[in-house]
Write an enzyme that holds these catalytic residues in place. Structure first.
Site, PDB file in Angstrom:
ATOM      1  N   ARG A  15       0.833  -1.212   0.000  1.00  0.00           N
ATOM      2  CA  ARG A  15       0.000   0.000   0.000  1.00  0.00           C
ATOM      3  C   ARG A  15       0.870   1.266   0.000  1.00  0.00           C
ATOM      4  O   ARG A  15       0.968   1.947  -1.018  1.00  0.00           O
ATOM      5  CB  ARG A  15      -0.942  -0.007   1.226  1.00  0.00           C
ATOM      6  CG  ARG A  15      -2.033   1.043   1.195  1.00  0.00           C
ATOM      7  CD  ARG A  15      -1.594   2.452   1.563  1.00  0.00           C
ATOM      8  NE  ARG A  15      -1.004   2.552   2.895  1.00  0.00           N
ATOM      9  CZ  ARG A  15      -0.439   3.660   3.350  1.00  0.00           C
ATOM     10  NH1 ARG A  15      -0.389   4.753   2.608  1.00  0.00           N
ATOM     11  NH2 ARG A  15       0.115   3.693   4.562  1.00  0.00           N
ATOM     12  N   ASP A  16       1.536   1.541   1.101  1.00  0.00           N
ATOM     13  CA  ASP A  16       2.305   2.788   1.188  1.00  0.00           C
ATOM     14  C   ASP A  16       3.392   2.792   0.121  1.00  0.00           C
ATOM     15  O   ASP A  16       3.692   3.835  -0.485  1.00  0.00           O
ATOM     16  CB  ASP A  16       2.936   2.903   2.587  1.00  0.00           C
ATOM     17  CG  ASP A  16       3.251   4.340   2.969  1.00  0.00           C
ATOM     18  OD1 ASP A  16       3.372   5.180   2.078  1.00  0.00           O
ATOM     19  OD2 ASP A  16       3.409   4.607   4.172  1.00  0.00           O
ATOM     20  N   HIS A 208       9.278   6.797   7.666  1.00  0.00           N
ATOM     21  CA  HIS A 208       9.841   6.843   6.310  1.00  0.00           C
ATOM     22  C   HIS A 208      11.338   7.134   6.451  1.00  0.00           C
ATOM     23  O   HIS A 208      11.786   7.745   7.424  1.00  0.00           O
ATOM     24  CB  HIS A 208       9.122   7.900   5.465  1.00  0.00           C
ATOM     25  CG  HIS A 208       7.742   7.459   5.053  1.00  0.00           C
ATOM     26  ND1 HIS A 208       7.446   7.052   3.768  1.00  0.00           N
ATOM     27  CD2 HIS A 208       6.595   7.319   5.757  1.00  0.00           C
ATOM     28  CE1 HIS A 208       6.165   6.696   3.701  1.00  0.00           C
ATOM     29  NE2 HIS A 208       5.623   6.849   4.905  1.00  0.00           N
ATOM     30  N   CYS A 239       5.313   9.177  -0.499  1.00  0.00           N
ATOM     31  CA  CYS A 239       3.961   9.674  -0.243  1.00  0.00           C
ATOM     32  C   CYS A 239       3.632  10.709  -1.302  1.00  0.00           C
ATOM     33  O   CYS A 239       4.367  11.685  -1.459  1.00  0.00           O
ATOM     34  CB  CYS A 239       3.845  10.284   1.149  1.00  0.00           C
ATOM     35  SG  CYS A 239       2.203  10.976   1.445  1.00  0.00           S
ATOM     36  N   ASN A 248       9.059   3.873   3.287  1.00  0.00           N
ATOM     37  CA  ASN A 248       9.267   3.518   4.687  1.00  0.00           C
ATOM     38  C   ASN A 248      10.600   2.797   4.812  1.00  0.00           C
ATOM     39  O   ASN A 248      11.138   2.295   3.827  1.00  0.00           O
ATOM     40  CB  ASN A 248       8.169   2.540   5.150  1.00  0.00           C
ATOM     41  CG  ASN A 248       6.820   3.183   5.181  1.00  0.00           C
ATOM     42  OD1 ASN A 248       6.182   3.305   4.154  1.00  0.00           O
ATOM     43  ND2 ASN A 248       6.386   3.604   6.347  1.00  0.00           N
TER      44      ASN A 248
HETATM   45  P1  HMG Z   1     -12.675  14.945  -1.804  1.00  0.00           P
HETATM   46  O1  HMG Z   1     -12.470  15.322  -3.227  1.00  0.00           O
HETATM   47  O2  HMG Z   1     -12.609  16.005  -0.773  1.00  0.00           O
HETATM   48  O3  HMG Z   1     -13.990  14.078  -1.530  1.00  0.00           O
HETATM   49  O4  HMG Z   1     -11.595  13.823  -1.452  1.00  0.00           O
HETATM   50  P2  HMG Z   1     -15.391  13.911  -2.147  1.00  0.00           P
HETATM   51  O5  HMG Z   1     -16.172  13.191  -1.113  1.00  0.00           O
HETATM   52  O6  HMG Z   1     -15.885  15.231  -2.655  1.00  0.00           O
HETATM   53  O7  HMG Z   1     -15.173  12.925  -3.382  1.00  0.00           O
HETATM   54  C1  HMG Z   1     -14.544  13.285  -4.579  1.00  0.00           C
HETATM   55  C2  HMG Z   1     -14.593  12.118  -5.542  1.00  0.00           C
HETATM   56  O8  HMG Z   1     -13.889  10.999  -4.990  1.00  0.00           O
HETATM   57  C3  HMG Z   1     -16.001  11.598  -5.811  1.00  0.00           C
HETATM   58  O9  HMG Z   1     -16.001  11.062  -7.143  1.00  0.00           O
HETATM   59  C4  HMG Z   1     -16.154  10.460  -4.838  1.00  0.00           C
HETATM   60  O10 HMG Z   1     -17.084   9.494  -5.230  1.00  0.00           O
HETATM   61  C5  HMG Z   1     -14.766   9.877  -4.858  1.00  0.00           C
HETATM   62  P3  HMG Z   1     -16.601  11.920  -8.402  1.00  0.00           P
HETATM   63  O11 HMG Z   1     -18.023  12.194  -8.008  1.00  0.00           O
HETATM   64  O12 HMG Z   1     -15.749  13.176  -8.487  1.00  0.00           O
HETATM   65  O13 HMG Z   1     -16.422  10.984  -9.556  1.00  0.00           O
HETATM   66  N1  HMG Z   1     -14.438   9.184  -3.599  1.00  0.00           N
HETATM   67  C6  HMG Z   1     -13.960   7.936  -3.523  1.00  0.00           C
HETATM   68  N2  HMG Z   1     -13.691   7.008  -4.442  1.00  0.00           N
HETATM   69  C7  HMG Z   1     -13.216   5.822  -4.015  1.00  0.00           C
HETATM   70  N3  HMG Z   1     -13.004   5.528  -2.723  1.00  0.00           N
HETATM   71  C8  HMG Z   1     -13.282   6.420  -1.760  1.00  0.00           C
HETATM   72  C9  HMG Z   1     -13.780   7.687  -2.152  1.00  0.00           C
HETATM   73  N4  HMG Z   1     -14.145   8.785  -1.463  1.00  0.00           N
HETATM   74  C10 HMG Z   1     -14.552   9.690  -2.350  1.00  0.00           C
HETATM   75  N5  HMG Z   1     -13.071   6.129  -0.478  1.00  0.00           N
HETATM   76  C11 HMG Z   1     -10.728  11.981  -0.193  1.00  0.00           C
HETATM   77  C12 HMG Z   1     -11.490  13.293  -0.151  1.00  0.00           C
HETATM   78  C13 HMG Z   1     -10.392  11.595   1.229  1.00  0.00           C
HETATM   79  C14 HMG Z   1     -11.575  10.911  -0.827  1.00  0.00           C
HETATM   80  C15 HMG Z   1      -9.450  12.210  -1.036  1.00  0.00           C
HETATM   81  O14 HMG Z   1      -8.786  13.320  -0.536  1.00  0.00           O
HETATM   82  C16 HMG Z   1      -8.537  11.035  -1.018  1.00  0.00           C
HETATM   83  O15 HMG Z   1      -8.824   9.986  -1.584  1.00  0.00           O
HETATM   84  N6  HMG Z   1      -7.383  11.179  -0.371  1.00  0.00           N
HETATM   85  C17 HMG Z   1      -6.463  10.064  -0.175  1.00  0.00           C
HETATM   86  C18 HMG Z   1      -5.079  10.520  -0.276  1.00  0.00           C
HETATM   87  C19 HMG Z   1      -4.186   9.344  -0.038  1.00  0.00           C
HETATM   88  O16 HMG Z   1      -4.520   8.207  -0.320  1.00  0.00           O
HETATM   89  N7  HMG Z   1      -2.974   9.630   0.485  1.00  0.00           N
HETATM   90  C20 HMG Z   1      -2.009   8.602   0.723  1.00  0.00           C
HETATM   91  C21 HMG Z   1      -2.375   7.755   1.897  1.00  0.00           C
HETATM   92  S1  HMG Z   1      -2.005   8.517   3.464  1.00  0.00           S
HETATM   93  C22 HMG Z   1      -0.345   8.173   3.716  1.00  0.00           C
HETATM   94  O17 HMG Z   1       0.309   7.659   2.853  1.00  0.00           O
HETATM   95  C23 HMG Z   1       0.260   8.463   5.075  1.00  0.00           C
HETATM   96  C24 HMG Z   1       0.456   7.204   5.902  1.00  0.00           C
HETATM   97  O18 HMG Z   1       1.277   6.273   5.231  1.00  0.00           O
HETATM   98  C25 HMG Z   1       1.097   7.560   7.249  1.00  0.00           C
HETATM   99  C26 HMG Z   1       2.356   8.412   7.102  1.00  0.00           C
HETATM  100  O19 HMG Z   1       3.293   8.012   6.413  1.00  0.00           O
HETATM  101  O20 HMG Z   1       2.357   9.480   7.703  1.00  0.00           O
HETATM  102  C27 HMG Z   1      -0.881   6.509   6.191  1.00  0.00           C
HETATM  103 MG    MG Z   2       3.430   6.344   5.174  1.00  0.00          MG
END
Ligand code: HMG
Ligand code: MG
Length: 296
Positions: A15-16, A208, A239, A248
């Protein structure tokens, strides 16, 4: 406190790692997860049900989770930012899910398009629904040792967000040094501050390795009661919302260090290296683990 005799590895490479690598086939992802389980890894983050517009690399998460030949005793986890993500994770039969918040406003906005408080409001119904399905929920807190947008982060803020997620029902809080800027004394102080609010054995470290500090930081925290460490096989990833972040800490590098210290992980290092070499070849990149390169 003494060193632990056992550490539980939470493997985040599929995933990450893969969320920030070039696209590989669904079959390659499934093989990676299966190879990790064959190496003895018991907790694998295999999927992320986020918007495919935000992270296209994770768009086939449902197919990945459904395609894995599951091994009894292995937990296959998925990231879920909202109820829509939870529905998809339930449909794909994830063993557990994870919500992800941040200790910095800047990162929260860039990563999930809302404030810290809004994200917590969003997680409340998600956690409730997960509970109805007996699905364990993990909680991430990003930017615990620094933020690419807001800079220094107060440990009190890390402890505050961690405590909220724990009290909402997350069974474990994973503390993310998202951009790998931490150093050992700082890391230890941060962990001690959080451990005053959340039991240390309910914390995981998710460091990381952008600045090459992750192993040293982990070592500095090992006597604080931490029992779970997040790593990424072959050091995959970074990321997408933290420019320049590398993957990581490589799982192979951590396993080598822990085994050398007499700390058990239940993992076969040789098989882990093979899993990392296989996905590195599929990506056309060098294995990011120094241990894997030395032993291959
Ligand atoms: P948004 O644009 O504010 O939300 O995104 P929305 O509710 O308005 O939805 C926009 C569109 O996304 C819509 O589709 C929804 O249906 C769709 P459209 O109508 O435009 O066709 N949608 C989804 N589709 C699939 N699955 C879902 C989903 N939710 C909405 N769950 C949202 C808000 C949170 C969805 C967006 O910002 C997002 O997906 N962000 C994720 C970013 C991400 O994945 N980042 C990496 C992971 S975090 C990380 O790596 C850190 C970590 O490792 C820890 C660390 O290292 O610190 C965990
Ligand atoms: Mg991470």
């Amino acid at each position: 406190m003494a060193l632990p005799s056992h550490i539980s590895l939470f493997e985040v490479g599929p995933r990450d790692g893969l969320q920030n690598e070039k696209q590989v086939s669904t079959a390659d992802k499934i093989l990676l997860v299966e190879n990790l389980a064959a190496a003895g890894v018991k907790r694998i983050e295999a999927a992320s049900f986020v918007s495919p517009k935000w992270v296209p690399q994770m768009a086939d998460s449902g197919e990945v989770l459904k395609g894995i030949s599951r091994v009894a005793g292995v937990r296959y986890s998925a990231l879920t930012p909202n109820l829509k993500g939870l529905e998809l994770a339930l449909d794909a039969n994830a063993s557990e899910v994870a919500v992800f918040a941040a200790a910095s406003e800047g990162f929260s906005q860039k990563n999930i398009n809302c404030s810290i408080e809004e994200s917590i409001e969003r997680f409340i119904p998600l956690i409730e629904k997960a509970k109805e399905h007996n699905l364990p929920v993990r909680g991430y807190v990003s930017c615990v040792l620094g933020c690419p947008y807001d800079g220094e982060i107060a440990v009190s803020e890390v402890a505050r967000v961690s405590e909220i997620l724990y009290k909402l029902g997350c069974y474990e809080i994973s503390l993310g040094d998202t951009i790998g800027v931490g150093t050992p004394v700082k890391a230890r102080k941060m962990v001690e501050a959080v451990a005053a609010k959340v039991p240390a054995d309910k914390l995981a470290l998710h460091f990381h390795d952008t600045y090459g500090q992750a192993l040293a930081n982990i070592l500095a925290c090992l006597e604080s009661g931490i029992r779970t460490l997040d790593t990424s096989v072959a050091g995959l990833g970074g990321c997408p919302y933290a420019k320049g972040a590398s993957g990581n800490l490589a799982s192979e590098d951590l396993v080598y260090m822990l085994h050398g210290m007499g700390i058990d992980t239940g993992i076969d290092l040789g098989k882990l290296i093979e899993a990392g070499n296989r996905i590195s070849a599929a990506l056309g990149r060098q294995n990011g683990s120094k241990v894997a390169r030395a032993l291959s």
